[in-house]
Design a protein around this motif. Structure first.
Motif, short mmCIF file in Angstrom:
data_model
loop_
_atom_site.label_atom_id
_atom_site.label_comp_id
_atom_site.label_asym_id
_atom_site.label_seq_id
_atom_site.Cartn_x
_atom_site.Cartn_y
_atom_site.Cartn_z
N ARG A 37 8.72 21.88 3.83
CA ARG A 37 8.25 23.04 4.57
C ARG A 37 7.39 23.89 3.64
NH1 ARG A 37 13.75 22.54 5.89
NH2 ARG A 37 14.05 21.89 8.04
N ILE A 38 6.26 24.31 4.16
CA ILE A 38 5.36 25.16 3.39
C ILE A 38 5.14 26.44 4.18
CG2 ILE A 38 3.07 25.36 2.36
CD1 ILE A 38 3.11 22.24 2.19
N PHE A 39 5.41 27.54 3.52
CA PHE A 39 5.37 28.86 4.16
C PHE A 39 4.29 29.74 3.55
CE2 PHE A 39 9.66 27.29 4.63
CZ PHE A 39 10.05 27.70 5.89
N LYS A 40 3.76 30.61 4.38
CA LYS A 40 2.90 31.68 3.88
C LYS A 40 3.76 32.76 3.23
CE LYS A 40 -0.78 31.38 7.36
NZ LYS A 40 -1.46 32.13 8.44
N ASP A 41 4.92 33.01 3.81
CA ASP A 41 5.79 34.11 3.39
C ASP A 41 6.89 33.64 2.43
OD1 ASP A 41 8.48 35.75 4.13
OD2 ASP A 41 6.72 37.05 4.26
N LYS A 42 6.93 34.24 1.27
CA LYS A 42 7.91 33.87 0.24
C LYS A 42 9.34 34.05 0.72
CE LYS A 42 8.48 36.89 -2.94
NZ LYS A 42 8.43 37.79 -4.09
N ASP A 43 9.63 35.13 1.43
CA ASP A 43 11.00 35.40 1.89
C ASP A 43 11.48 34.35 2.90
OD1 ASP A 43 11.23 37.62 0.23
OD2 ASP A 43 10.43 38.97 1.77
N LYS A 44 10.58 33.91 3.76
CA LYS A 44 10.95 32.85 4.71
C LYS A 44 11.23 31.54 3.98
CE LYS A 44 8.64 34.76 8.74
NZ LYS A 44 7.60 34.59 9.76
N ALA A 45 10.47 31.27 2.93
CA ALA A 45 10.71 30.06 2.14
C ALA A 45 12.08 30.15 1.46
CB ALA A 45 9.60 29.88 1.11
N ARG A 46 12.38 31.27 0.87
CA ARG A 46 13.67 31.43 0.17
C ARG A 46 14.83 31.30 1.15
NH1 ARG A 46 10.91 29.64 -2.56
NH2 ARG A 46 9.68 30.60 -4.15
N ALA A 47 14.66 31.81 2.35
CA ALA A 47 15.71 31.68 3.37
C ALA A 47 15.88 30.21 3.76
CB ALA A 47 15.37 32.53 4.59
N ALA A 48 14.77 29.47 3.85
CA ALA A 48 14.84 28.05 4.22
C ALA A 48 15.50 27.22 3.13
CB ALA A 48 13.44 27.52 4.52
N GLU A 49 15.42 27.66 1.88
CA GLU A 49 16.04 26.93 0.78
C GLU A 49 17.55 26.80 0.94
OE1 GLU A 49 14.92 28.86 -2.85
OE2 GLU A 49 12.98 27.84 -2.92
N THR A 50 18.16 27.78 1.59
CA THR A 50 19.62 27.76 1.71
C THR A 50 20.11 26.61 2.58
OG1 THR A 50 19.61 29.28 3.61
CG2 THR A 50 19.75 30.27 1.40
N GLY A 51 19.27 26.07 3.43
CA GLY A 51 19.66 24.96 4.29
C GLY A 51 19.33 23.59 3.72
N ALA A 52 18.72 23.54 2.55
CA ALA A 52 18.33 22.25 1.96
C ALA A 52 19.54 21.51 1.42
CB ALA A 52 17.33 22.49 0.83
N GLU A 53 19.55 20.19 1.63
CA GLU A 53 20.62 19.35 1.10
C GLU A 53 20.38 18.99 -0.36
OE1 GLU A 53 21.92 16.14 3.73
OE2 GLU A 53 20.73 17.09 5.31
N LEU A 54 19.14 18.71 -0.72
CA LEU A 54 18.78 18.36 -2.09
C LEU A 54 17.41 18.99 -2.38
CD1 LEU A 54 19.37 16.92 -4.74
CD2 LEU A 54 18.42 14.84 -3.74
N LEU A 55 17.44 20.24 -2.81
CA LEU A 55 16.24 21.02 -3.04
C LEU A 55 15.53 20.54 -4.31
CD1 LEU A 55 14.60 23.48 -2.02
CD2 LEU A 55 16.01 24.89 -3.53
N MET A 56 14.26 20.24 -4.19
CA MET A 56 13.47 19.76 -5.32
C MET A 56 12.76 20.90 -6.02
SD MET A 56 13.44 16.31 -5.49
CE MET A 56 15.19 16.59 -5.44
#
Length: 162
Positions: A135-154
């Protein structure tokens, strides 16, 4: 030109060799790949943003025969790889896949996103399964929120600490 079946296997062996040389060697190689890929995608991102990314990965989907969905919204692009042809070809081989083979994708894409001001969340899900979600976001906060749902964050070399 080397066939893609052989190219991915070659890549796998290069990654395994570089890993024996140390993390710095592997990261330097991924950064070199990233710099090379800028020729193909940087201008598209700089001039067309998420639409340019959509155009690029839509072409890759066809060229590499990827089983993936690409979803574009006003504020993010999502690429959902159902069956990665690269890892699949590496796994269909008599030489074992490099344990971190999937890391090379984030390794080259992440630095480009950092350079262009976008925020990438790359979920490899499981390094033994040929699937991932980027997932690629314009907004940093939305990206950080999406990180919490990742199974294996790269992560990736030089990742910005936002």
């Amino acid at each position: 030109m080397i066939p893609s079946d052989h190219f991915t296997r070659f890549y796998n062996e290069v990654f395994k060799f570089l890993e024996t040389q140390g993390e710095e060697a592997l990261e330097a190689y991924w950064l070199a790949i990233s710099k090379n890929q800028e020729r193909h995608i940087l201008e598209l991102i700089q001039t067309r943003g998420l639409d340019g990314m959509y155009e690029y990965w839509s072409h890759i989907k066809i060229e590499e025969n990827c089983d993936m969905d690409i979803d574009l919204d006003d504020d993010r692009l999502e690429l959902r790889m159902h069956l990665c042809p690269s890892l699949s070809k590496v796994m269909d081989n008599d030489a074992a896949p490099m344990d971190r083979y999937c890391d090379h994708c984030a390794g080259w894409i992440g630095p480009i996103m950092d350079k262009t001001g976008y925020h990438m969340v790359y979920d490899a899900i499981d390094r033994q399964k040929p699937q991932c979600v980027m997932r690629i976001f314009k907004d940093k906060d939305k990206a950080r929120a999406a990180e919490t749902g990742a199974e294996l964050l790269m992560g990736w070399p030089g990742r910005r600490a936002d």
